[in-house]
Design a protein around this motif. Structure first.
Motif, PDB file in Angstrom:
ATOM      1  N   SER A 386       4.819  54.297  30.982  1.00  0.00           N
ATOM      2  CA  SER A 386       5.718  55.204  30.273  1.00  0.00           C
ATOM      3  C   SER A 386       6.534  55.995  31.278  1.00  0.00           C
ATOM      4  O   SER A 386       6.003  56.515  32.260  1.00  0.00           O
ATOM      5  CB  SER A 386       4.913  56.170  29.382  1.00  0.00           C
ATOM      6  N   LEU A 388      10.566  58.429  31.432  1.00  0.00           N
ATOM      7  CA  LEU A 388      11.771  58.907  30.755  1.00  0.00           C
ATOM      8  C   LEU A 388      12.885  58.954  31.785  1.00  0.00           C
ATOM      9  O   LEU A 388      12.926  59.855  32.627  1.00  0.00           O
ATOM     10  CB  LEU A 388      11.548  60.299  30.139  1.00  0.00           C
ATOM     11  N   ILE A 519       1.399  57.894  26.332  1.00  0.00           N
ATOM     12  CA  ILE A 519       2.516  58.777  25.976  1.00  0.00           C
ATOM     13  C   ILE A 519       2.047  60.232  25.903  1.00  0.00           C
ATOM     14  O   ILE A 519       2.793  61.159  26.226  1.00  0.00           O
ATOM     15  CB  ILE A 519       3.174  58.323  24.650  1.00  0.00           C
ATOM     16  N   THR A 520       0.798  60.460  25.505  1.00  0.00           N
ATOM     17  CA  THR A 520       0.259  61.822  25.489  1.00  0.00           C
ATOM     18  C   THR A 520       0.189  62.387  26.900  1.00  0.00           C
ATOM     19  O   THR A 520       0.539  63.548  27.149  1.00  0.00           O
ATOM     20  CB  THR A 520      -1.144  61.839  24.847  1.00  0.00           C
ATOM     21  N   TYR A 521      -0.261  61.565  27.839  1.00  0.00           N
ATOM     22  CA  TYR A 521      -0.307  61.987  29.246  1.00  0.00           C
ATOM     23  C   TYR A 521       1.098  62.263  29.765  1.00  0.00           C
ATOM     24  O   TYR A 521       1.339  63.247  30.463  1.00  0.00           O
ATOM     25  CB  TYR A 521      -0.987  60.896  30.070  1.00  0.00           C
ATOM     26  N   HIS A 522       2.042  61.400  29.387  1.00  0.00           N
ATOM     27  CA  HIS A 522       3.435  61.578  29.821  1.00  0.00           C
ATOM     28  C   HIS A 522       3.981  62.913  29.316  1.00  0.00           C
ATOM     29  O   HIS A 522       4.605  63.681  30.059  1.00  0.00           O
ATOM     30  CB  HIS A 522       4.273  60.411  29.297  1.00  0.00           C
ATOM     31  N   ARG A 523       3.763  63.207  28.036  1.00  0.00           N
ATOM     32  CA  ARG A 523       4.257  64.461  27.454  1.00  0.00           C
ATOM     33  C   ARG A 523       3.616  65.671  28.116  1.00  0.00           C
ATOM     34  O   ARG A 523       4.255  66.702  28.311  1.00  0.00           O
ATOM     35  CB  ARG A 523       3.982  64.468  25.945  1.00  0.00           C
ATOM     36  N   THR A 524       2.325  65.543  28.454  1.00  0.00           N
ATOM     37  CA  THR A 524       1.635  66.647  29.122  1.00  0.00           C
ATOM     38  C   THR A 524       2.278  66.949  30.469  1.00  0.00           C
ATOM     39  O   THR A 524       2.521  68.122  30.806  1.00  0.00           O
ATOM     40  CB  THR A 524       0.147  66.299  29.331  1.00  0.00           C
ATOM     41  N   ARG A 526       5.356  66.209  31.405  1.00  0.00           N
ATOM     42  CA  ARG A 526       6.695  66.765  31.173  1.00  0.00           C
ATOM     43  C   ARG A 526       6.605  68.232  30.791  1.00  0.00           C
ATOM     44  O   ARG A 526       7.382  69.060  31.248  1.00  0.00           O
ATOM     45  CB  ARG A 526       7.396  65.978  30.069  1.00  0.00           C
ATOM     46  N   SER A 527       5.608  68.557  29.928  1.00  0.00           N
ATOM     47  CA  SER A 527       5.431  69.948  29.501  1.00  0.00           C
ATOM     48  C   SER A 527       5.077  70.832  30.677  1.00  0.00           C
ATOM     49  O   SER A 527       5.615  71.924  30.845  1.00  0.00           O
ATOM     50  CB  SER A 527       4.334  70.025  28.432  1.00  0.00           C
ATOM     51  N   SER A 530       8.046  71.484  32.771  1.00  0.00           N
ATOM     52  CA  SER A 530       8.898  72.498  32.153  1.00  0.00           C
ATOM     53  C   SER A 530       8.342  73.896  32.386  1.00  0.00           C
ATOM     54  O   SER A 530       9.054  74.824  32.730  1.00  0.00           O
ATOM     55  CB  SER A 530       9.003  72.223  30.649  1.00  0.00           C
ATOM     56  N   SER A 555       1.312  75.124  27.771  1.00  0.00           N
ATOM     57  CA  SER A 555       2.667  74.930  27.251  1.00  0.00           C
ATOM     58  C   SER A 555       3.412  76.258  27.223  1.00  0.00           C
ATOM     59  O   SER A 555       2.800  77.339  27.203  1.00  0.00           O
ATOM     60  CB  SER A 555       2.639  74.330  25.844  1.00  0.00           C
TER      61      SER A 555
END
Length: 587
Positions: A386, A388, A519-524, A526-527, A530, A555
């Motif tokens: 994954s 982006l 995808i959960t790891y990817h979002r983590t 990215r979060s 941020s 987050s």
């Protein structure tokens, strides 16, 4: 009969035996009072279910002669731990139960812990097990509201909000009244040991005070907590008045399955129970004793364990160092019967569900092996990538063992290659996973599934060849609607699968699971990226404070919604206020 000549040489003595497949891998370890009779029984009779499947894979066997059945049992357990055979039931994914820890030194404090994570030291007392972590946490939160225990981590220089609202004695900077602490401790321990009236009286007193002050909202809130305490703690009382902490074990067998029931009795109350059901192998006593030995490697050992007379008191005592009792009559015999009745009821109620689950898991696994021309499949490693627009490129690996997800085997990978297309990403991750497995001598899969087509399969095969590993690799491709569509074989041809079959649903489940995990790891990531960029804009937040904030909140929204007092546990007051103001303006 297969192995006829070799079997004729096996002695009529106790010992442990090991079954091997055609690759020389140990697939089952057992013990026997008479090795000759036990080993012969595998090959001179007809078997069904799980045992039949195992026997069909046996290519060789070996054995170790022991001086007694007890010694054979100990050898068997040690070999199971060492080789982790796929046909021995193992508790690799079984969580230990939640307990409440009371820590008296240096300050009185309560916390919820799993038994495996508890390091027993002076000043710690353990209570439980509780039905679930939510129940334990809710009781701890209630006790923290009713008693001024220490609630923050570390030792802050100034008293926090809890002190000002009367929920802490100010352990960090005040001279504490030791008599008050002892009185509080005695009440809490009395409740945790089974005296419910202590807490009920405390709650009723608080409710009365809130009602007199016309604070009906707080009074109603405490009333709900009292009702919950009644539900959790008013379990069935058994007629044992010695207040000994004990477990009660029994089992029931039917239709090729075994149901094992463990009742947890603490302070004369039946607090909780554990039921496990799985397909039965050849030796019943062996299966149950193995399960008990493994269970108490992961859970609290009580002062007494009651077992039925069909099990060996000596064998269990050798591995579980506590008082083992085989009741012959009276109340304890009745409690064994209660455990047996529960084991039977659970198996009868869940049998149809078990058959459906077996079709979805182990039988689907067998169908997949047949489809791919393999003798058998036990472990499958599934990979997904994954990213982006090239940022935060990651991969995930999920593992299915005998058709079921083994979540403790899941792994996350940050991709480090500069050219992070799927081909190069797959090469890096496959190399890291299996080079490490070779060094650490950990389990290798029978099959690798990559989430993709020809490129990913070629990448994986290239690395496996480099590592001199012969593991079949196949790929799963999705259609335009992002649904599982094609199974690509190792020779890059498409394998047609009935869309309504168990094996197709099995493959879809694996592909969905690895995608969700990755995808959960990817979002983590990215979060966290941020959060990190936002925290860089605030003066007074350096690397260590940034790390602590990310670890605690995870987050931006959780930091924004946090109370100022929570931020002050990590940041100075002025920096916490500046951060809150900045986030509110940014929103």
């Amino acid at each position: 009969m297969k192995f006829k000549e070799k079997l004729s040489l096996v002695p009529h003595k106790p010992g442990s035996y090991q079954m091997k497949d055609k690759n020389g891998v140990i697939i089952y370890v057992g013990k026997a009072k008479d090795l000759h009779k036990r080993l012969s029984s595998y090959f001179n009779r007809t078997h069904t279910g799980k045992t039949a499947k195992m026997v069909s894979l046996i290519d060789d066997f070996q054995y170790i002669v022991a001086s007694s059945e007890l010694e054979a049992f100990i050898i068997e357990i040690n070999l199971i731990k060492e080789f982790n055979p796929k046909y021995n039931i193992m508790l690799t994914d079984d969580k230990s139960y939640p307990y409440i820890e009371y820590i008296s030194e240096p300050y009185p404090k309560l916390k919820v812990s799993r038994y495996l994570n508890i390091r027993k030291k002076d000043g710690k007392k353990l209570f439980g097990p509780y039905p679930n972590a939510y129940a334990a946490r809710r009781i701890v939160n209630l006790l923290n509201r009713l008693y001024p225990l220490k609630k923050c981590e570390g030792k802050p220089k100034e008293v926090c909000l809890y002190y000002h609202i009367g929920e802490c004695l100010g352990y960090c900077s005040k001279n504490i009244d030791k008599c008050k602490v002892m009185e509080m401790e005695q009440e809490i321990l009395s409740f945790l040991r089974g005296n419910d009236e202590v807490l009920r009286n405390k709650i009723m007193d608080k409710i009365s005070k809130y009602s007199d002050a016309l604070n009906f909202e707080m009074a109603l809130d405490l009333k709900k907590e009292l009702e919950y305490i009644d539900i959790v703690l008013d379990k069935q009382k058994v007629e044992l008045h010695d207040f000994v902490n004990r477990d009660v074990i029994a089992y029931y067998i039917d239709k090729g399955y075994i149901s094992i029931e463990i009742l947890f009795i603490r302070n004369g109350k039946l607090l909780n129970h554990k039921n496990v059901i799985y397909p039965l192998n050849l030796d019943i006593e062996d299966e149950v004793e193995n399960y008990i030995a493994q269970f108490y490697m992961r859970n609290e050992i009580p002062k007494e364990i009651l077992i039925p007379d069909t099990l060996s008191e000596e064998n269990i005592k050798s591995l579980v160092n506590t008082n083992i009792v085989v009741p012959q009559k009276g109340v304890k015999k009745d409690i064994i019967k209660m455990a047996y009745d529960n084991a039977k009821l659970n198996l009868e109620n869940k049998f149809e569900e078990l058959l459906k689950d077996e079709n979805r898991t182990s039988r689907a696994n067998e169908e997949l092996a047949e489809l791919l021309g393999m003798d058998s499949i036990y472990r499958i490693d599934v990979f997904d990538n994954s990213n982006l627009f090239g940022s935060f490129a990651v991969s995930g690996m999920v593992v299915f063992i005998d058709g079921k997800p083994a979540k403790n085997e899941y792994r996350k990978y940050k991709v480090s290659v500069e050219v992070n297309d799927d081909y190069n990403t797959m090469k890096e991750i496959i190399y890291r996973r299996y080079q490490r497995a070779l060094v650490d001598r950990t389990s290798l899969p029978d099959l690798i599934i990559v989430d993709g087509g020809e490129n990913q399969i070629r990448a994986a095969q290239e690395i496996l060849e480099l590592l001199h590993l012969e593991i079949k690799v196949v790929g799963l491709k999705k259609n335009d609607k992002h649904r599982t569509n094609d199974l690509i074989s190792s020779d890059l041809s498409v394998i047609n699968i009935d869309r309504m079959s168990n094996v197709f649903h099995y493959l879809t489940r694996m592909q969905d699971e690895v995608h969700r995990f990755t995808i959960t790891y990817h979002r983590t990531l990215r979060s966290k990226g941020s959060i990190s960029s936002i925290l860089d804009d605030i003066d007074g937040i350096g690397p260590s404070r940034k790390k602590a904030l990310i670890k605690k909140f995870g987050s931006v929204s959780k930091i924004r919604n946090a109370e100022l007092s929570e931020l002050c546990e990590i940041l100075p007051q002025n920096v916490a206020e500046e951060l809150k103001t900045y986030l509110e303006q940014k929103e």
